[in-house]
Design an enzyme around this catalytic site. Structure first.
Site, PDB file in Angstrom:
ATOM      1  N   GLY A  42       0.811  -1.213   0.000  1.00 30.92           N
ATOM      2  CA  GLY A  42       0.000   0.000   0.000  1.00 30.92           C
ATOM      3  C   GLY A  42       0.842   1.259   0.000  1.00 30.92           C
ATOM      4  N   ALA A  43       1.965   1.229  -0.724  1.00 31.86           N
ATOM      5  CA  ALA A  43       2.921   2.344  -0.675  1.00 31.86           C
ATOM      6  C   ALA A  43       2.595   3.470  -1.646  1.00 31.86           C
ATOM      7  CB  ALA A  43       4.332   1.819  -0.956  1.00 31.86           C
ATOM      8  N   SER A  45       0.042   5.545  -1.456  1.00 35.18           N
ATOM      9  CA  SER A  45      -0.697   6.653  -0.851  1.00 35.18           C
ATOM     10  C   SER A  45      -0.530   6.627   0.656  1.00 35.18           C
ATOM     11  CB  SER A  45      -2.191   6.596  -1.209  1.00 35.18           C
ATOM     12  OG  SER A  45      -2.793   5.450  -0.636  1.00 35.18           O
ATOM     13  N   GLY A  48       1.549   4.472   3.707  1.00 34.83           N
ATOM     14  CA  GLY A  48       2.467   3.629   2.954  1.00 34.83           C
ATOM     15  C   GLY A  48       3.504   4.445   2.212  1.00 34.83           C
ATOM     16  N   LEU A  95      -3.964  -7.113  -2.674  1.00 32.21           N
ATOM     17  CA  LEU A  95      -4.077  -8.001  -1.519  1.00 32.21           C
ATOM     18  C   LEU A  95      -5.437  -8.669  -1.393  1.00 32.21           C
ATOM     19  CD1 LEU A  95      -2.018  -5.760   0.812  1.00 32.21           C
ATOM     20  CD2 LEU A  95      -1.563  -8.201   0.518  1.00 32.21           C
ATOM     21  N   THR A 142      -8.666  -8.261   2.363  1.00 30.47           N
ATOM     22  CA  THR A 142      -7.600  -7.306   2.062  1.00 30.47           C
ATOM     23  C   THR A 142      -6.700  -7.047   3.259  1.00 30.47           C
ATOM     24  OG1 THR A 142      -9.071  -6.208   0.474  1.00 30.47           O
ATOM     25  CG2 THR A 142      -7.121  -4.978   1.207  1.00 30.47           C
ATOM     26  N   SER A 176      -4.802  -1.290  14.327  1.00 33.57           N
ATOM     27  CA  SER A 176      -5.522  -0.084  14.738  1.00 33.57           C
ATOM     28  C   SER A 176      -6.088  -0.322  16.131  1.00 33.57           C
ATOM     29  CB  SER A 176      -6.679   0.195  13.765  1.00 33.57           C
ATOM     30  OG  SER A 176      -7.570   1.143  14.302  1.00 33.57           O
ATOM     31  N   TYR A 198     -23.829  -7.861   8.805  1.00 33.11           N
ATOM     32  CA  TYR A 198     -22.602  -7.139   8.444  1.00 33.11           C
ATOM     33  C   TYR A 198     -22.677  -5.695   8.896  1.00 33.11           C
ATOM     34  CZ  TYR A 198     -18.958  -4.943   5.584  1.00 33.11           C
ATOM     35  OH  TYR A 198     -17.866  -4.233   5.159  1.00 33.11           O
TER      36      TYR A 198
END
Length: 328
Positions: A42-43, A45, A48, A95, A142, A176, A198
């Site tokens: 995730g680099a 943005s 990342g 991912l 993900t 997190s 959900y």
């Protein structure tokens, strides 16, 4: 608890000497990362990008694992303008797709590059109910399953690198504090992919709980397999803090709070990447594994996150999911 509250709210420095206001550049100041190779997922943005930039600034050869390769190339060029000596590569990785994870791992191993640091950073937050291409709930797929699979596929490369370089390998899972607010049952093993019940934010919390459980169980397994003649590999999880990045794009409420209260309660991206870079590079963290960090200091994860039996169950469950859905 009082000290933790004071440190968090008022930015007091913790035992590490750093605080919630410390930046990634500050916590890695003076550290020489030359000779190390890192993968940062995730680099392209947000956190990342900043993680990749600062690691490269410290001399680390960074492989930017990105879903959007054109965005990745733009970030690479921007970093190179700032730091012409930076060593950066971009490679495609989605991912949410087990086939993409397989392809990435195969391509990386074929490159012959060593691997000292694996930064499992990429993530999505609060999406409407969706399934991945492998029919796994998208946030779980993900944020957890893809990183779990990637880590397993690259573990032998990390072990080989640690053996040959005599340097500790480090795996960092970006979690997190939301891991404390999963579904009531923690991990919905029996309903992981069902739409009934959900909740977008609970599903995010579930995936972040899985990140910490994964780190802890991986750490336990690595210690069991550790050869005293080899350099160890550690696995830790981090909470970067609340940062106004595009991870909030699915929630206008949180974007609104960001606009109103952002400067008061949120971190900058530079501050948000600090804990990841600290755990990846700082000598203070050497030998520490199965730990949870926030604001560049040790913190206590939730009781569920430290449940060893739950960690083992999640490991087996995730392995089964991957075996059941892998087509490549």
């Amino acid at each position: 608890m009082l000290h933790f509250f004071q440190r968090t709210m008022f930015g007091l420095k913790g035992p590490s000497g750093f605080s919630r206001f410390s930046t990634a550049e500050e916590v890695t100041q003076g550290i020489d990362g030359s000779g190390l190779t890192a993968i940062v997922t995730g680099a392209s943005s947000g956190l990342g990008t900043e993680t990749a930039r600062v690691l490269a600034l410290r001399g680390v050869h960074v492989v930017m694992a990105v879903r959007n390769t054109s965005a990745g190339r733009e970030v690479k060029e921007a970093i190179l303008k700032q730091t012409p000596s930076a060593k950066l590569d971009t490679m495609e990785l989605d991912l949410s797709s087990l086939a993409s994870v397989n392809n990435f791992a195969s391509a990386f191993k074929s490159s012959g590059l060593p691997l000292n640091l694996l930064i499992n950073n990429a993530g999505i937050l609060g999406t409407p109910y969706m399934l991945s291409t492998d029919n796994i709930e998208l946030q779980f797929a993900t944020n957890h399953v893809g990183h779990f699979h990637l880590t397993n596929l690259l573990l032998e490369t990390m072990k080989k690198t640690a053996l040959e370089s005599r340097k500790e390998g480090r795996i960092v899972n970006v979690s997190s504090r939301r891991h404390q607010l999963s579904y009531s049952e923690g991990i919905r093993f029996d309903n992981i992919n069902t739409q009934s019940g959900y909740n977008a934010l609970s599903a995010y919390g579930q995936s972040k709980l899985a990140n910490v459980l994964h780190s802890n169980e991986l750490s336990r397994r690595l210690k069991e397999d550790e050869d005293e003649d080899e350099a160890p590999i550690t696995a830790n999880s981090v909470h970067p803090g609340a940062i106004p990045t595009n991870i909030f794009r699915h929630h206008t409420f949180f974007r609104g709070l960001t606009n109103v209260f952002g400067k008061l309660v949120l971190k900058t991206v530079q501050q948000g990447a600090a804990t990841t870079c600290y755990v990846a590079l700082h000598p203070q963290v050497e030998g520490m594994s199965g730990k949870y960090f926030g604001d560049c200091n040790l913190e206590e994860a939730s009781k569920e996150a430290n449940d060893e039996e739950l960690g083992k169950k999640l490991w087996d469950f995730t392995t089964h999911l991957i075996n059941e859905n892998s087509t490549n």
